[in-house]
Scaffold this active site. Sequence first.
Site, PDB file in Angstrom:
ATOM      1  N   ASP A  64       0.766  -1.243   0.000  1.00  0.00           N
ATOM      2  CA  ASP A  64       0.000   0.000   0.000  1.00  0.00           C
ATOM      3  C   ASP A  64       0.804   1.304   0.000  1.00  0.00           C
ATOM      4  O   ASP A  64       0.566   2.192  -0.795  1.00  0.00           O
ATOM      5  CB  ASP A  64      -0.924   0.049   1.225  1.00  0.00           C
ATOM      6  CG  ASP A  64      -1.840  -1.166   1.336  1.00  0.00           C
ATOM      7  OD1 ASP A  64      -1.756  -2.073   0.488  1.00  0.00           O
ATOM      8  OD2 ASP A  64      -2.648  -1.197   2.276  1.00  0.00           O
ATOM      9  N   GLU A  86       2.363  -9.696  11.513  1.00  0.00           N
ATOM     10  CA  GLU A  86       2.163  -9.351  10.100  1.00  0.00           C
ATOM     11  C   GLU A  86       3.500  -9.069   9.412  1.00  0.00           C
ATOM     12  O   GLU A  86       3.748  -9.538   8.310  1.00  0.00           O
ATOM     13  CB  GLU A  86       1.260  -8.108  10.039  1.00  0.00           C
ATOM     14  CG  GLU A  86       0.852  -7.686   8.664  1.00  0.00           C
ATOM     15  CD  GLU A  86      -0.070  -6.454   8.696  1.00  0.00           C
ATOM     16  OE1 GLU A  86      -0.245  -5.869   9.785  1.00  0.00           O
ATOM     17  OE2 GLU A  86      -0.603  -6.089   7.643  1.00  0.00           O
TER      18      GLU A  86
HETATM   19  C1  DGY Z   1      -5.699  -1.923   4.447  1.00  0.00           C
HETATM   20  O1  DGY Z   1      -6.844  -1.590   4.746  1.00  0.00           O
HETATM   21  O2  DGY Z   1      -4.692  -1.557   5.061  1.00  0.00           O
HETATM   22  C2  DGY Z   1      -5.488  -2.836   3.360  1.00  0.00           C
HETATM   23  O3  DGY Z   1      -4.156  -3.096   3.106  1.00  0.00           O
HETATM   24  C3  DGY Z   1      -6.174  -2.416   2.112  1.00  0.00           C
HETATM   25  O4  DGY Z   1      -6.251  -3.557   1.336  1.00  0.00           O
END
Ligand code: DGY
Length: 416
Positions: free
Chosen positions: A159, A383
């Site tokens: 992201d 994560e």
């Molecule tokens: C989030 O909401 O952080 C996700 O990565 C979007 O897919």
Amino acid sequence: MNPDLDERARAILVANDRGGYTIPTAGLYPYQWNWDSALAAWGFSSFDIDRAWTELETLLDGQWDSGMVPHILFRAHDPSYFPGPDVWSSGTTPSSSGITQPPVAASMARLVWEADIDQGRARVAKLFPKLQTWHRWFMQHRVREGAVAVTHPWESGRDNCPDWDIGMAAIDGSGVGPYERRDTGHVDPSMRPTREQYDRFLTILYWGRNVAWDAERIMADGPFLMADPGTHFILMRANEDLAWMARQLGEDDKEIMDWQSILKGGCDFIWNEALGAYDARDMRSGAFAGVLGSGAMLAYYADAARPALDAHLMRSWDAVRYGLPSSDPEAAHFDPRRYWRGPAWPFLNALIARGLAMSGKQQLAERLRRETAEAIEQGGFSEYFDPIDGTPCGGPDFTWTAAIWLTWAGLGPTPS
Ligand code: DGY
């Protein structure tokens, strides 16, 4: 092998199972995410093969008529996440987001099949046409100049990586209106994207929603369009695995191999000679991002690495302790705990290690496995991890970290 951690990893997959589909982690990500789900299937294949197939089946049940498989399937409303189904307004059943995510599912389907080679044929035969339709959608709606592009940073799965900074700089997020983030209530905000980035993420989302997720309009006029080495190489590898499945099933692999020729040609478009590496590229301006990111390292996974990349791999890896960093540790933008701006991601290490092993770099594959295993042994199934000191970051009890423990990090050396 570590029986306690194996047991813990299996327990995480079972606890994150919501009945046929798996969430990445409770609270932060309470729905079915596309590439997380595919990784979950691989994890389940180590102890519950039927459940592994079901995961892939539920993921592909969410396929749109266009062939796209959305990045999130909203099967049950959960207010702990924003932006939820009401914001995306997909108008589909199940409701979903309006963008896709890196298509790792065909590669995971192959691995599940290899773990169930005799019994799995009937199930893979049903998945195969859906996977092929999805890849065809990618080739039609996300490939330009032979390179795979993303229309939203979320579509890359990485992201907030620095790769997108030049594309994000062109977005005016000032008119986004009020909204309330939920992610920063679950995870330390310093480990998440910034407010400015969220304003822009939502601005791009609203643009797509306003054109009813029309893929052609988004490609032609959307506010964000960048070639993504990460998705490019994942699709290349997934095409190879899909073609392998086609041959096993007695299907014609020609269309898939034609796609491969296009994507192999497109590697030149994302090769930044000045950087000596694959690089994200703004499709509107042609400008390179000038960023060494972990997407480029997926070239090993797609058998598309070039000699100059080896030097970057070793330089950036040797600067940290728990490889691989998601962005260049020697660059000014490196931020070791902030999501995709520096941390090491165990599931990505698993994919890259498979590529390293495949290209004869067995020792490097083993080093990556060992470093990933150590981070998990010390910090649990987080994560992602700070690549310098191994601090666990992001969401806890994470599905794909548990999955790759069971299938790779917790085992011996990576097979080639
Ligand atoms: C989030 O909401 O952080 C996700 O990565 C979007 O897919």
